[in-house]
Design an enzyme around this catalytic site. Structure first.
Site, PDB file in Angstrom:
ATOM      1  N   HIS A 179      39.187  50.240 130.879  1.00 41.64           N
ATOM      2  CA  HIS A 179      39.505  48.811 130.990  1.00 41.64           C
ATOM      3  C   HIS A 179      40.888  48.572 130.399  1.00 41.64           C
ATOM      4  O   HIS A 179      41.540  49.498 129.904  1.00 41.64           O
ATOM      5  CB  HIS A 179      38.413  47.964 130.341  1.00 41.64           C
ATOM      6  CG  HIS A 179      38.157  48.256 128.882  1.00 41.64           C
ATOM      7  ND1 HIS A 179      39.134  48.162 127.913  1.00 41.64           N
ATOM      8  CD2 HIS A 179      37.031  48.654 128.228  1.00 41.64           C
ATOM      9  CE1 HIS A 179      38.622  48.462 126.739  1.00 41.64           C
ATOM     10  NE2 HIS A 179      37.349  48.778 126.902  1.00 41.64           N
ATOM     11  N   HIS A 205      41.910  50.032 126.894  1.00 41.13           N
ATOM     12  CA  HIS A 205      42.356  51.432 126.860  1.00 41.13           C
ATOM     13  C   HIS A 205      43.800  51.530 127.341  1.00 41.13           C
ATOM     14  O   HIS A 205      44.626  52.227 126.763  1.00 41.13           O
ATOM     15  CB  HIS A 205      41.494  52.315 127.779  1.00 41.13           C
ATOM     16  CG  HIS A 205      40.031  52.270 127.474  1.00 41.13           C
ATOM     17  ND1 HIS A 205      39.084  51.944 128.424  1.00 41.13           N
ATOM     18  CD2 HIS A 205      39.349  52.504 126.332  1.00 41.13           C
ATOM     19  CE1 HIS A 205      37.892  51.984 127.874  1.00 41.13           C
ATOM     20  NE2 HIS A 205      38.013  52.318 126.599  1.00 41.13           N
ATOM     21  N   CYS A 264      24.972  53.208 113.588  1.00 36.23           N
ATOM     22  CA  CYS A 264      25.207  52.420 114.814  1.00 36.23           C
ATOM     23  C   CYS A 264      25.488  53.393 115.944  1.00 36.23           C
ATOM     24  O   CYS A 264      26.437  54.179 115.874  1.00 36.23           O
ATOM     25  CB  CYS A 264      26.389  51.464 114.662  1.00 36.23           C
ATOM     26  SG  CYS A 264      26.860  50.749 116.270  1.00 36.23           S
ATOM     27  N   CYS A 314      28.961  52.907 117.663  1.00 38.43           N
ATOM     28  CA  CYS A 314      30.107  53.432 116.914  1.00 38.43           C
ATOM     29  C   CYS A 314      29.995  54.939 116.730  1.00 38.43           C
ATOM     30  O   CYS A 314      30.968  55.585 116.396  1.00 38.43           O
ATOM     31  CB  CYS A 314      30.179  52.866 115.504  1.00 38.43           C
ATOM     32  SG  CYS A 314      30.475  51.128 115.399  1.00 38.43           S
ATOM     33  N   CYS A 357      25.624  45.973 112.911  1.00 38.02           N
ATOM     34  CA  CYS A 357      26.863  46.747 112.915  1.00 38.02           C
ATOM     35  C   CYS A 357      28.036  45.779 112.820  1.00 38.02           C
ATOM     36  O   CYS A 357      28.098  44.805 113.574  1.00 38.02           O
ATOM     37  CB  CYS A 357      26.955  47.562 114.208  1.00 38.02           C
ATOM     38  SG  CYS A 357      28.650  48.076 114.566  1.00 38.02           S
ATOM     39  N   HIS A 414      29.921  46.028 116.460  1.00 35.22           N
ATOM     40  CA  HIS A 414      29.207  45.671 117.695  1.00 35.22           C
ATOM     41  C   HIS A 414      28.193  44.552 117.531  1.00 35.22           C
ATOM     42  O   HIS A 414      27.640  44.071 118.513  1.00 35.22           O
ATOM     43  CB  HIS A 414      28.503  46.909 118.266  1.00 35.22           C
ATOM     44  CG  HIS A 414      29.453  47.967 118.713  1.00 35.22           C
ATOM     45  ND1 HIS A 414      29.877  48.976 117.888  1.00 35.22           N
ATOM     46  CD2 HIS A 414      30.104  48.125 119.883  1.00 35.22           C
ATOM     47  CE1 HIS A 414      30.726  49.737 118.547  1.00 35.22           C
ATOM     48  NE2 HIS A 414      30.889  49.246 119.753  1.00 35.22           N
ATOM     49  N   LYS A 448      36.976  40.616 121.209  1.00 36.77           N
ATOM     50  CA  LYS A 448      37.575  41.895 121.558  1.00 36.77           C
ATOM     51  C   LYS A 448      37.087  42.266 122.956  1.00 36.77           C
ATOM     52  O   LYS A 448      35.888  42.248 123.216  1.00 36.77           O
ATOM     53  CB  LYS A 448      37.145  42.979 120.574  1.00 36.77           C
ATOM     54  CG  LYS A 448      37.750  44.323 120.940  1.00 36.77           C
ATOM     55  CD  LYS A 448      37.220  45.480 120.099  1.00 36.77           C
ATOM     56  CE  LYS A 448      37.819  46.789 120.581  1.00 36.77           C
ATOM     57  NZ  LYS A 448      37.028  47.952 120.309  1.00 36.77           N
ATOM     58  N   LYS A 475      33.671  46.852 127.150  1.00 36.12           N
ATOM     59  CA  LYS A 475      32.622  46.983 128.144  1.00 36.12           C
ATOM     60  C   LYS A 475      31.299  46.487 127.562  1.00 36.12           C
ATOM     61  O   LYS A 475      30.517  45.827 128.223  1.00 36.12           O
ATOM     62  CB  LYS A 475      32.537  48.460 128.559  1.00 36.12           C
ATOM     63  CG  LYS A 475      31.748  48.679 129.812  1.00 36.12           C
ATOM     64  CD  LYS A 475      32.412  48.054 131.034  1.00 36.12           C
ATOM     65  CE  LYS A 475      31.367  47.879 132.118  1.00 36.12           C
ATOM     66  NZ  LYS A 475      31.876  47.186 133.287  1.00 36.12           N
TER      67      LYS A 475
HETATM   68  N1  MSP Z   1      36.824  58.098 121.405  1.00 41.09           N
HETATM   69  C1  MSP Z   1      37.216  57.247 120.325  1.00 41.09           C
HETATM   70  C2  MSP Z   1      38.569  57.634 119.793  1.00 41.09           C
HETATM   71  C3  MSP Z   1      38.697  59.051 119.336  1.00 41.09           C
HETATM   72  S1  MSP Z   1      40.320  59.445 118.866  1.00 41.09           S
HETATM   73  C4  MSP Z   1      40.187  60.935 118.186  1.00 41.09           C
HETATM   74  C5  MSP Z   1      37.247  55.796 120.800  1.00 41.09           C
HETATM   75  N2  MSP Z   1      37.380  55.609 122.099  1.00 41.09           N
HETATM   76  S2  MSP Z   1      37.410  54.180 122.825  1.00 41.09           S
HETATM   77  O1  MSP Z   1      37.544  54.489 124.217  1.00 41.09           O
HETATM   78  O2  MSP Z   1      36.299  53.385 122.456  1.00 41.09           O
HETATM   79  O3  MSP Z   1      38.644  53.401 122.298  1.00 41.09           O
HETATM   80  C6  MSP Z   1      39.864  54.021 122.092  1.00 41.09           C
HETATM   81  C7  MSP Z   1      40.989  53.078 121.920  1.00 41.09           C
HETATM   82  O4  MSP Z   1      41.092  52.178 123.034  1.00 41.09           O
HETATM   83  C8  MSP Z   1      41.005  52.103 120.734  1.00 41.09           C
HETATM   84  O5  MSP Z   1      41.385  52.563 119.512  1.00 41.09           O
HETATM   85  C9  MSP Z   1      42.142  51.252 121.187  1.00 41.09           C
HETATM   86  O6  MSP Z   1      43.313  51.999 121.015  1.00 41.09           O
HETATM   87  C10 MSP Z   1      41.819  51.074 122.653  1.00 41.09           C
HETATM   88  N3  MSP Z   1      41.043  49.882 122.873  1.00 41.09           N
HETATM   89  C11 MSP Z   1      39.746  49.755 123.303  1.00 41.09           C
HETATM   90  N4  MSP Z   1      39.453  48.429 123.421  1.00 41.09           N
HETATM   91  C12 MSP Z   1      40.534  47.693 123.090  1.00 41.09           C
HETATM   92  C13 MSP Z   1      40.866  46.325 123.076  1.00 41.09           C
HETATM   93  N5  MSP Z   1      40.025  45.386 123.439  1.00 41.09           N
HETATM   94  N6  MSP Z   1      42.127  45.983 122.712  1.00 41.09           N
HETATM   95  C14 MSP Z   1      43.078  46.912 122.392  1.00 41.09           C
HETATM   96  N7  MSP Z   1      42.797  48.191 122.391  1.00 41.09           N
HETATM   97  C15 MSP Z   1      41.530  48.616 122.654  1.00 41.09           C
HETATM   98  O7  MSP Z   1      37.175  54.906 119.979  1.00 41.09           O
END
Ligand code: MSP
Length: 528
Positions: free
Chosen positions: A22, A25, A130, A133, A148, A151, A299, A302
């Site tokens: 999304h 990311h 959680c 997380c 949590c 979440h 925030k 998904k």
């Molecule tokens: N897999 C772990 C990270 C492991 S790193 C060794 C993880 N993955 S994640 O897919 O849930 O999220 C990764 C990153 O996506 C977050 O730290 C952030 O950089 C970005 N984001 C996810 N949702 C976000 C927002 N709503 N806003 C901004 N960034 C976000 O956590």
């Protein structure tokens, strides 16, 4: 002989493959890409890593929900992240998947090193877990109602035999690291947050699980797999050649910048440096945590069903506007809201009107007044004795100096300063009114004015290229510059007067054509 570090090594978090990508990311990834492209433009050798985090209970559950084997599930979802990279024109040099042997084998070696030196030991763990997380919380960490804190979901009481990492032993070294180098954890608000957390006392942390088997096996005890976070964090070294190619590793490590969202601060600024300290490896030079993208004040994620796919926006606004918008609209360290309307307004005002119309007007005048060839300006540099040109020279300096804000991750600031030059050029065109010069037969002044516009549009194309590589390339081609845009290097490429007289320019198509009237209705704030 040991190799010396000679590469700017930049990483994003690796993304969970429990669902498709999304815009949250993409936010981290695009920012990292802009920085990577910027460092290349400044002449650095860059290694830009991203990838997918494929183990753990969450991923195993997501696979089970789809009735799939976890490996098949991750093989299906990981390519969606690669597609996102190509959709957004991300120039990563490597893409690591944590299910690859180049990763799993090195994770086992790294963790065995820590086990052999007694930094890892067996004990019983009791805590609040959680599942979303994939993390344990202490009672103090939980939100009201035993939820949590991230979440807002019910946590589970769990007790299991785990291997533990002696995190507590590294507290003094961590505090010294935060103290010693201000740039290690950025922005300052995050550094203060981790410092307070560590000062409050660290407990050893569990690094293995026995309740499921979708993970890297603990090599000395096959009842356990490594806890996904300890497997995942190690991607930053396994993908850089750790344990596989010492020379490559020494040229890259330590990472110059590890970009993360603020949700990952504890893992990246406490656990991760402690693991590196334990292994005797240098710490990353900087970990920078950006804010969250919010949709409707929450925030975007998904789990909250607010996920927006990048393609929904790229289809309407194009990849350049996508990349520009988030970095121009939101101060990178802070939270910021996405809205369809503000993206539309940035497109129309900054891109179509300020930049697109400027280029279009100038190229049209070159076609009509100069047979499409770059005219001779006389002296090629701006004349600081002339008030109008002096003002433009000041705007040029603001733009060139301002772009360095990218090194501090101040993308908004850098783009504001670059737009000072774009606006300055628009003012310059209005002040000189080349159509009038043409009517009055003032050919020398006409040629000078149009040359200045073209030459500074060339500089704009170079400076904007890390943020909008496609639009910059289109502009570059229209200006007819012979040398490839990719070969430009700063500061040389921002010098005045580099555009060769006589170069053939091309007019249109518009850099930023008018938007289609109708966009995806459900993304509009008013739901219309
Ligand atoms: N897999 C772990 C990270 C492991 S790193 C060794 C993880 N993955 S994640 O897919 O849930 O999220 C990764 C990153 O996506 C977050 O730290 C952030 O950089 C970005 N984001 C996810 N949702 C976000 C927002 N709503 N806003 C901004 N960034 C976000 O956590």
């Amino acid at each position: 002989m040991a190799a010396a570090k000679d590469t700017f090594y930049l990483t994003t978090p690796i993304y969970y493959v429990n669902d498709v990508p999304h815009i949250g990311h993409a936010y981290t990834t695009v920012a990292a890409d802009v920085l990577a492209r910027w460092r290349r433009l400044c002449g650095d050798t860059v290694h830009f890593l991203t990838g997918t985090d494929e183990h753990g209970e969450n991923v195993a559950r997501a696979a089970a929900r789809r009735g799939m084997d976890p490996q098949d599930h991750v093989d299906d979802i990981s390519p969606r992240f690669r597609e996102m990279l190509s959709l957004l024109h991300v120039s990563n040099d490597d893409f690591i998947r944590t299910t690859e042997p180049r990763h799993t084998v090195r994770v086992q070696e790294f963790m065995r090193l820590l086990y052999d030196q007694d930094d890892i030991y067996l004990d019983v763990y009791r805590g609040w877990y959680c599942v979303s997380c994939e993390a344990y919380y202490t009672a103090d960490d939980l939100a009201e109602g035993n939820l949590c804190p991230i979440h807002r979901r019910a946590v589970e009481r769990r007790e299991q035999e785990n291997y533990f990492f002696r995190l507590s032993k590294y507290a003094p070294a961590l505090l010294a690291a935060y103290q010693g180098d201000d740039s290690f954890v950025q922005p300052a608000v995050r550094r203060n947050e981790v410092r307070t957390f560590v000062q409050a006392g660290l407990e050893d942390v569990s690094v293995s699980r026995t309740s499921f088997d979708w993970g890297v096996p603990v090599p000395w005890d096959d009842a356990h797999v490594f806890y996904v976070w300890f497997d995942a964090l190690l991607n930053y070294v396994t993908a850089a050649g750790y344990g596989a190619d010492d020379e490559v590793f020494e040229r890259r490590w330590p990472a110059d910048l590890q970009l993360i969202g603020k949700d990952l601060v504890r893992f990246h600024c406490v656990y991760w440096p402690a693991m590196l300290l334990a292994a005797g490896l240098p710490l990353p030079r900087q970990v920078f945590a950006h804010g969250f993208l919010l949709v409707g004040g929450e925030k975007m994620s998904k789990t909250n069903a607010t996920g927006i796919r990048p393609a929904e926006l790229v289809d309407h606004f194009g990849v350049d506007c996508y990349r520009y918008y988030f970095l121009r609209e939101i101060s990178f360290g802070l939270d910021g809201s996405f809205s369809w309307e503000s993206m539309e307004s940035r497109y129309t005002t900054d891109l179509a009107n300020d930049l697109g119309n400027l280029a279009n007007r100038v190229l049209n005048m070159i076609a009509s007044y100069c047979d499409g060839a770059v005219p001779d300006p006389g002296d090629r540099a701006l004349d600081e004795g002339d008030a109008v040109e002096a003002a433009l020279a000041t705007d040029l300096r603001t733009a060139v100096a301002g772009m360095a804000a990218i090194d501090r991750l101040e993308f908004k600031r850098a783009l504001e300063d670059l737009w000072v030059l774009v606006s300055g050029l628009n003012r310059y065109v209005e002040a000189r009114a080349p159509w009038r010069l043409r009517k009055q037969g003032q050919t020398e002044q006409l040629h000078r004015c149009l040359y200045v516009c073209l030459d500074l549009l060339r500089v704009v194309a170079v400076l904007v290229s890390p943020v909008m590589p496609d639009a910059a390339q289109r502009l570059w081609s229209q200006l007819g510059v012979g040398d490839p845009l990719d070969d430009q290097r700063l500061p040389a490429a921002a010098s005045q007067g580099l555009l060769a007289v006589g170069t053939a320019t091309t007019r249109g198509p518009l850099l930023f054509p008018k938007l289609e009237e109708v966009g995806p209705g459900d993304l509009r704030a008013d739901g219309s």
